[in-house]
Design a protein around this motif. Structure first.
Motif, PDB file in Angstrom:
ATOM      1  N   ASP A   1      20.554 -13.795 -18.314  1.00 33.91           N
ATOM      2  CA  ASP A   1      21.849 -13.836 -17.739  1.00 33.91           C
ATOM      3  C   ASP A   1      22.728 -14.409 -17.040  1.00 33.91           C
ATOM      4  O   ASP A   1      23.172 -14.414 -15.985  1.00 33.91           O
ATOM      5  CB  ASP A   1      20.901 -12.800 -16.221  1.00 33.91           C
ATOM      6  CG  ASP A   1      20.206 -13.647 -15.478  1.00 33.91           C
ATOM      7  OD1 ASP A   1      20.404 -14.815 -15.548  1.00 33.91           O
ATOM      8  OD2 ASP A   1      20.186 -13.418 -14.602  1.00 33.91           O
TER       9      ASP A   1
ATOM     10  N   HIS B   1      19.631 -19.300 -19.559  1.00 35.79           N
ATOM     11  CA  HIS B   1      19.023 -17.750 -19.936  1.00 35.79           C
ATOM     12  C   HIS B   1      19.595 -16.737 -19.337  1.00 35.79           C
ATOM     13  O   HIS B   1      21.106 -16.894 -19.697  1.00 35.79           O
ATOM     14  CB  HIS B   1      18.437 -17.927 -17.909  1.00 35.79           C
ATOM     15  CG  HIS B   1      17.568 -16.383 -17.159  1.00 35.79           C
ATOM     16  ND1 HIS B   1      18.386 -15.006 -17.086  1.00 35.79           N
ATOM     17  CD2 HIS B   1      16.500 -16.498 -17.163  1.00 35.79           C
ATOM     18  CE1 HIS B   1      17.285 -14.691 -16.941  1.00 35.79           C
ATOM     19  NE2 HIS B   1      16.314 -15.693 -15.849  1.00 35.79           N
TER      20      HIS B   1
ATOM     21  N   GLU C   1      26.307 -13.499 -17.884  1.00 39.20           N
ATOM     22  CA  GLU C   1      26.811 -12.108 -16.814  1.00 39.20           C
ATOM     23  C   GLU C   1      27.152 -12.791 -15.373  1.00 39.20           C
ATOM     24  O   GLU C   1      28.002 -12.537 -14.755  1.00 39.20           O
ATOM     25  CB  GLU C   1      26.055 -10.848 -16.525  1.00 39.20           C
ATOM     26  CG  GLU C   1      26.437 -10.148 -15.906  1.00 39.20           C
ATOM     27  CD  GLU C   1      25.303  -9.014 -15.343  1.00 39.20           C
ATOM     28  OE1 GLU C   1      25.145  -7.683 -14.957  1.00 39.20           O
ATOM     29  OE2 GLU C   1      24.534  -9.469 -16.864  1.00 39.20           O
ATOM     30  N   ARG C   2      25.931 -13.576 -14.817  1.00 44.03           N
ATOM     31  CA  ARG C   2      26.499 -14.236 -13.718  1.00 44.03           C
ATOM     32  C   ARG C   2      27.753 -15.021 -13.457  1.00 44.03           C
ATOM     33  O   ARG C   2      28.495 -14.814 -12.418  1.00 44.03           O
ATOM     34  CB  ARG C   2      25.214 -15.335 -13.114  1.00 44.03           C
ATOM     35  CG  ARG C   2      24.293 -14.946 -13.529  1.00 44.03           C
ATOM     36  CD  ARG C   2      23.070 -15.607 -12.447  1.00 44.03           C
ATOM     37  NE  ARG C   2      21.874 -15.094 -12.442  1.00 44.03           N
ATOM     38  CZ  ARG C   2      20.482 -16.216 -11.806  1.00 44.03           C
ATOM     39  NH1 ARG C   2      20.587 -17.227 -11.755  1.00 44.03           N
ATOM     40  NH2 ARG C   2      19.264 -15.370 -11.339  1.00 44.03           N
TER      41      ARG C   2
END
Length: 269
Positions: free
Chosen positions: A73, A71, A76-77
């Motif tokens: 993001d 994914h 970033e997670r």
């Protein structure tokens, strides 16, 4: 994701973890450590805080698809999760968890199960680990340690290490029937360990109702296949490991500042 000779790629992250561990060639104990580390990142991908302490080992990680790592993001997670972990765990543990995740992702990508690499740029440089202090704990530090609100097991272990100066591995290998409490030492035929009044006060409380089996036990039952010498015949709990003892020492001493290690505790002897 692509299909491989081994069959369809796994849908769930947890299944991918198990396939990676099964192919790793690691010993059972190492696989458990790797599994705990990879489960930690599952909580991060689900935007949920990872359990801490004993609950971390018992909690079931969230069920999520492996494709979540592709994914947009995901990176970033994971960066946010690494920052949170850096704030509440020691650098050595976090470096190990990051290394475990990178190795698993590389293995999954090599099989075509992932397209991207969400670990790119994820604390690319290992966090600096504190160097071992040269000297023993000072009297003031010992007082601060022994007045912490810590469980009986930890206090008994810390006192025994400090008072005996014995190797940590030697102390953790002791069984209750190795002890000669009136003489404040181990029995003949065992590794020689002497102790003083602090340990003498705590050991009877620690071994109450246990005539045999490991002296220092974990908080959970021994997994299947654990040798009889490493589990308690009364509770079924496993012998406390060096790694777990060090984790607990780090957790309890974190409010006291950096530089606390079990080896410093026994260095003065």
């Amino acid at each position: 994701m692509t299909e491989t000779a081994a069959g369809l790629p796994p849908v769930e992250y947890a299944v991918a973890v198990e396939r990676y561990l099964a192919a790793s060639g690691l010993a059972d104990g190492s696989r458990r450590i790797y599994r705990i580390a990879l489960d930690t990142w599952a909580w991060a991908l689900a935007d949920r805080p990872s359990p801490t302490g004993p609950e971390r080992r018992r909690a079931r990680p969230p069920v999520l698809p492996l494709a979540l790592l592709d994914h947009p993001d995901a990176a970033e997670r994971l960066r946010d999760a690494a920052a949170r972990r850096a704030a509440d765990t020691d650098p050595r543990t976090l470096n190990r968890e990051l290394s475990t995740l990178r190795a698993a992702v590389a293995w999954w990508r090599a099989r075509g199960w992932l397209d991207g690499d969400p670990t790119t740029g994820l604390l690319a440089r290992p966090l600096p680990e504190p160097t071992a202090a040269a000297g023993p704990l000072t009297p003031e530090e010992l007082h601060a340690l022994f007045t912490l609100r810590a469980p009986l097991r930890e206090q008994a272990l810390w006192h025994l290490l400090h008072e005996s100066g014995a190797a940590i591995e030697t102390v953790l290998a002791l069984d209750t029937d190795h002890l000669d409490p009136p003489r404040r030492r181990t029995r003949p035929g065992q590794a020689t360990v002497h102790w003083q009044s602090g340990t003498a006060r705590l050991l009877p409380l620690l071994v109450a109702g246990r005539a045999t089996g490991p002296l220092f036990l974990t908080d959970r039952r021994a997994p299947a296949g654990t040798p009889a010498r490493d589990r308690c015949p009364y509770t079924g709990h496993a012998r406390l490991s060096y790694r777990r003892a060090a984790e607990l020492f780090t957790a309890h001493t974190r409010p006291l500042g950096p530089g606390w290690t079990l080896r410093r505790l026994r260095a003065g002897r």
